[in-house]
Design an enzyme around this catalytic site. Structure first.
Site, PDB file in Angstrom:
ATOM      1  CG  HIS A   1      -5.485  -6.293  -0.289  1.00  0.00           C
ATOM      2  ND1 HIS A   1      -6.704  -6.329   0.347  1.00  0.00           N
ATOM      3  CD2 HIS A   1      -5.546  -7.206  -1.295  1.00  0.00           C
ATOM      4  CE1 HIS A   1      -7.477  -7.229  -0.272  1.00  0.00           C
ATOM      5  NE2 HIS A   1      -6.800  -7.770  -1.270  1.00  0.00           N
TER       6      HIS A   1
ATOM      7  CG  ASN B   1      -3.660  -2.203   6.936  1.00  0.00           C
ATOM      8  OD1 ASN B   1      -3.552  -1.883   5.757  1.00  0.00           O
ATOM      9  ND2 ASN B   1      -4.668  -2.931   7.388  1.00  0.00           N
TER      10      ASN B   1
ATOM     11  CE1 TYR C   1      -9.390  -3.418   0.492  1.00  0.00           C
ATOM     12  CE2 TYR C   1      -8.257  -1.527  -0.425  1.00  0.00           C
ATOM     13  CZ  TYR C   1      -8.232  -2.702   0.303  1.00  0.00           C
ATOM     14  OH  TYR C   1      -7.053  -3.160   0.844  1.00  0.00           O
TER      15      TYR C   1
ATOM     16  CD  GLU D   1      -8.906  -9.333  -3.530  1.00  0.00           C
ATOM     17  OE1 GLU D   1      -9.799  -8.985  -2.727  1.00  0.00           O
ATOM     18  OE2 GLU D   1      -7.757  -9.654  -3.177  1.00  0.00           O
TER      19      GLU D   1
ATOM     20  CE  LYS E   1      -3.965  -2.220   2.272  1.00  0.00           C
ATOM     21  NZ  LYS E   1      -4.961  -2.130   3.391  1.00  0.00           N
TER      22      LYS E   1
HETATM   23  P1  DAT Z   1      -7.798  -6.855   5.762  1.00  0.00           P
HETATM   24  O1  DAT Z   1      -7.035  -5.818   4.967  1.00  0.00           O
HETATM   25  O2  DAT Z   1      -6.983  -7.379   6.917  1.00  0.00           O
HETATM   26  O3  DAT Z   1      -8.369  -7.952   4.901  1.00  0.00           O
HETATM   27  P2  DAT Z   1     -10.503  -5.758   5.921  1.00  0.00           P
HETATM   28  O4  DAT Z   1     -10.792  -6.511   4.652  1.00  0.00           O
HETATM   29  O5  DAT Z   1     -11.449  -5.950   7.064  1.00  0.00           O
HETATM   30  O6  DAT Z   1      -9.025  -6.091   6.460  1.00  0.00           O
HETATM   31  O7  DAT Z   1     -10.439  -4.205   5.631  1.00  0.00           O
HETATM   32  C1  DAT Z   1      -9.858  -3.716   4.443  1.00  0.00           C
HETATM   33  C2  DAT Z   1      -9.038  -2.498   4.769  1.00  0.00           C
HETATM   34  O8  DAT Z   1      -9.887  -1.452   5.245  1.00  0.00           O
HETATM   35  C3  DAT Z   1      -8.002  -2.692   5.892  1.00  0.00           C
HETATM   36  O9  DAT Z   1      -6.808  -3.286   5.445  1.00  0.00           O
HETATM   37  C4  DAT Z   1      -7.799  -1.277   6.350  1.00  0.00           C
HETATM   38  C5  DAT Z   1      -9.197  -0.673   6.218  1.00  0.00           C
HETATM   39  N1  DAT Z   1      -9.922  -0.748   7.491  1.00  0.00           N
HETATM   40  C6  DAT Z   1     -10.488  -1.843   8.053  1.00  0.00           C
HETATM   41  N2  DAT Z   1     -11.040  -1.579   9.225  1.00  0.00           N
HETATM   42  C7  DAT Z   1     -10.829  -0.244   9.440  1.00  0.00           C
HETATM   43  C8  DAT Z   1     -11.153   0.657  10.479  1.00  0.00           C
HETATM   44  N3  DAT Z   1     -11.824   0.264  11.573  1.00  0.00           N
HETATM   45  N4  DAT Z   1     -10.760   1.964  10.351  1.00  0.00           N
HETATM   46  C9  DAT Z   1     -10.075   2.378   9.252  1.00  0.00           C
HETATM   47  N5  DAT Z   1      -9.743   1.572   8.226  1.00  0.00           N
HETATM   48  C10 DAT Z   1     -10.105   0.285   8.320  1.00  0.00           C
HETATM   49 MG    MG Z   2      -9.836  -7.906   3.458  1.00  0.00          MG
END
Ligand code: DAT
Ligand code: MG
Length: 140
Positions: A117, A114, A51, A128, A11
């Site tokens: 992905h 973070n 997303y 994807e 990212k």
């Molecule tokens: P992952 O990336 O571990 O699969 P996810 O699919 O639940 O997690 O979420 C996608 C992305 O969205 C994640 O990498 C960062 C963002 N995200 C998730 N939860 C969040 C939150 N509570 N606040 C801000 N960004 C968030």
């Molecule tokens: Mg995810």
């Protein structure tokens, strides 16, 4: 266990801090093979489409704009159990919860920024990978 392929994105927070190589090394050290890779700049529209599954979540706008805020490196990782293995190497979504030695524990700045992905299941991995790569670009 079967040989699988999964989609990884390094990212913008990580590409900006010059962490592409350090993160790719984590994948390779875990036995994952990088069978396709490119560095691209997403538009907010493209990031939002990728997303789309999160479009009703409160953080969607922030996530879309962050993903378009700088270059990303998209990669296809291949290996035994690659989808789960990649998720393991990445660590928990929130770096505060991520295990020692994981990418997110070492490099992530916040739950939003973070660093990586990774696809979460076989069906999403397939979709994807197809979102970013044509079959010709996958070189096993
Ligand atoms: P992952 O990336 O571990 O699969 P996810 O699919 O639940 O997690 O979420 C996608 C992305 O969205 C994640 O990498 C960062 C963002 N995200 C998730 N939860 C969040 C939150 N509570 N606040 C801000 N960004 C968030
Ligand atoms: Mg995810």
């Amino acid at each position: 266990m079967a040989v699988e392929r999964t989609l990884s994105i390094i990212k913008p927070d990580a590409t900006k801090r010059n962490l592409t190589g350090a993160i790719a090394k984590k994948f390779e050290d875990a036995g994952l093979r990088i069978v396709a890779a490119k560095r691209i700049q997403l538009t907010p529209e493209q990031a939002g489409k990728f997303y789309e599954v999160h479009k009703d979540r409160p953080f969607f706008g922030e996530l879309r704009d962050f993903m378009a805020s700088g270059p990303v490196v998209v990669q296809v990782l291949e290996g035994e159990n690659a989808i789960a293995k990649n998720r393991e190497v990445m660590g928990a979504t929130n770096p505060k919860d991520a295990a020692e030695g994981t990418i997110r524990k070492e490099f992530a700045q916040s739950v939003g920024e973070n660093s990586v992905h990774g696809s979460d299941a076989a069906e999403t991995a397939k979709e994807e990978i197809a979102f970013f790569f044509s079959g010709l670009e996958l070189v096993g």
